[in-house]
Design an enzyme around this catalytic site. Sequence first.
Site, short mmCIF file in Angstrom:
data_model
loop_
_atom_site.label_atom_id
_atom_site.label_comp_id
_atom_site.label_asym_id
_atom_site.label_seq_id
_atom_site.Cartn_x
_atom_site.Cartn_y
_atom_site.Cartn_z
N LYS A 10 0.85 -1.18 0.00
CA LYS A 10 0.00 0.00 0.00
C LYS A 10 0.88 1.23 0.00
O LYS A 10 1.80 1.35 0.82
CB LYS A 10 -0.90 0.01 1.23
CG LYS A 10 -2.07 0.98 1.13
CD LYS A 10 -3.06 0.57 0.08
CE LYS A 10 -4.29 -0.12 0.64
NZ LYS A 10 -5.25 -0.47 -0.41
N THR A 57 -3.45 -5.57 0.79
CA THR A 57 -2.83 -4.26 1.01
C THR A 57 -3.70 -3.44 1.96
O THR A 57 -3.20 -2.59 2.70
CB THR A 57 -2.65 -3.50 -0.33
OG1 THR A 57 -3.94 -3.23 -0.90
CG2 THR A 57 -1.81 -4.32 -1.28
N ARG A 176 27.51 33.93 -10.21
CA ARG A 176 26.19 33.51 -10.73
C ARG A 176 25.27 33.17 -9.57
O ARG A 176 25.71 32.93 -8.45
CB ARG A 176 26.34 32.31 -11.66
CG ARG A 176 26.72 31.01 -10.96
CD ARG A 176 26.67 29.81 -11.88
NE ARG A 176 27.05 28.59 -11.15
CZ ARG A 176 27.07 27.37 -11.70
NH1 ARG A 176 26.74 27.20 -12.97
NH2 ARG A 176 27.43 26.31 -10.97
N GLN A 228 29.18 20.12 -8.49
CA GLN A 228 29.89 18.87 -8.20
C GLN A 228 30.80 19.00 -6.98
O GLN A 228 30.77 18.17 -6.07
CB GLN A 228 30.75 18.44 -9.42
CG GLN A 228 29.98 17.91 -10.61
CD GLN A 228 29.55 18.99 -11.59
OE1 GLN A 228 29.36 20.16 -11.21
NE2 GLN A 228 29.35 18.62 -12.84
N HIS A 256 18.36 26.92 -13.16
CA HIS A 256 19.03 28.07 -13.76
C HIS A 256 18.21 29.36 -13.74
O HIS A 256 16.97 29.33 -13.86
CB HIS A 256 19.37 27.73 -15.22
CG HIS A 256 20.17 26.47 -15.38
ND1 HIS A 256 21.46 26.33 -14.84
CD2 HIS A 256 19.89 25.29 -15.98
CE1 HIS A 256 21.91 25.12 -15.13
NE2 HIS A 256 20.97 24.46 -15.80
#
Length: 295
Positions: A10, A57, A176, A228, A256
């Site tokens: 479920k 379930t 940025r 990264q 972005h």
Amino acid sequence: ASIVSARYGKDNVRVYKVERDEKLGTQTVTEMTVCVLLEGAIQTSYTKADNSVVVATDSMKNTVYIKAKENPVTPPELFASILGTHFVETYPHITTANIKVVTHRWTRMTIDGKPHPHSFYRDGNETRNVEAVVRKGQGIDIRSGIVGLLVLKSTGSQFHGFVRDEYTTLPEVWDRILSTDVDCGWQWKTFSGLTAVRSAIPKFDQAWNGARSITMKTFAEENSPSVQNTMYKMCNSILEAVPEVETVDYALPNKHYFEIDLSWHKGTKNTGKDAEVYAPQSGPNGLIEVKVARS
Ligand SMILES: O=c1[nH]c(=O)c2nn[nH]c2[nH]1
């Protein structure tokens, strides 16, 4: 034909639980969404329409509510382990229980500078997630995580020195916007069973608070050379902070914000160091993933 794998259960079992402290006159609430998926000797329910092996379930949903009534629902690592252990110990033919617990935010209101005894607000779609795999007689594997923590910094992020070839148009940038929607997880060393999970109870909230603080502190303070490198530093800090964790993983979309050249309008400067008005992008978005283990 033969079954390669099978599990059923479920999903989207919504649970709310209130804890009333009569002495302090305060109440605490927990709201979570649970998924139960069971594995075991269930193949004949698929291949032979043999329903004698099927724990309905609907019964699983009932069990979630009963176990939430009988047991603490926090930390979610404990509740997921209790729930999974119940299924593998109750049904001889069920060998593995996969339990996911997503805990939603009900943050206590502060009214006139004081924590309100029974009023809360949803401060963001961020959730605290736990996935527990309980294998009969083989222990409990738990992955805890943070999902949906949306963050942005208006500077302190760079991206340059990347491959430039006939496919590259992206300009190099030294300043940025960086925004991402954190999906972070940490895998605990296998617990031998429910007793071992109970012994570790204080560590689960500590780890979640630590991972959340490390994520935001690293995000905020790093002059990030890339998604990264910044997420790799987050992983290392969490591994250092929580010895019982074996690996840490992140999946970070790069959401972005594009500069808009407005020079067509009376020469308006709005790019580079003059950029103030940007166009937030729904997509495409970068997606950077990593999993880091202790070396
Ligand atoms: O941090 C980033 N990593 C990348 O790999 C990338 N590619 N485009 N922009 C990027 N920003």
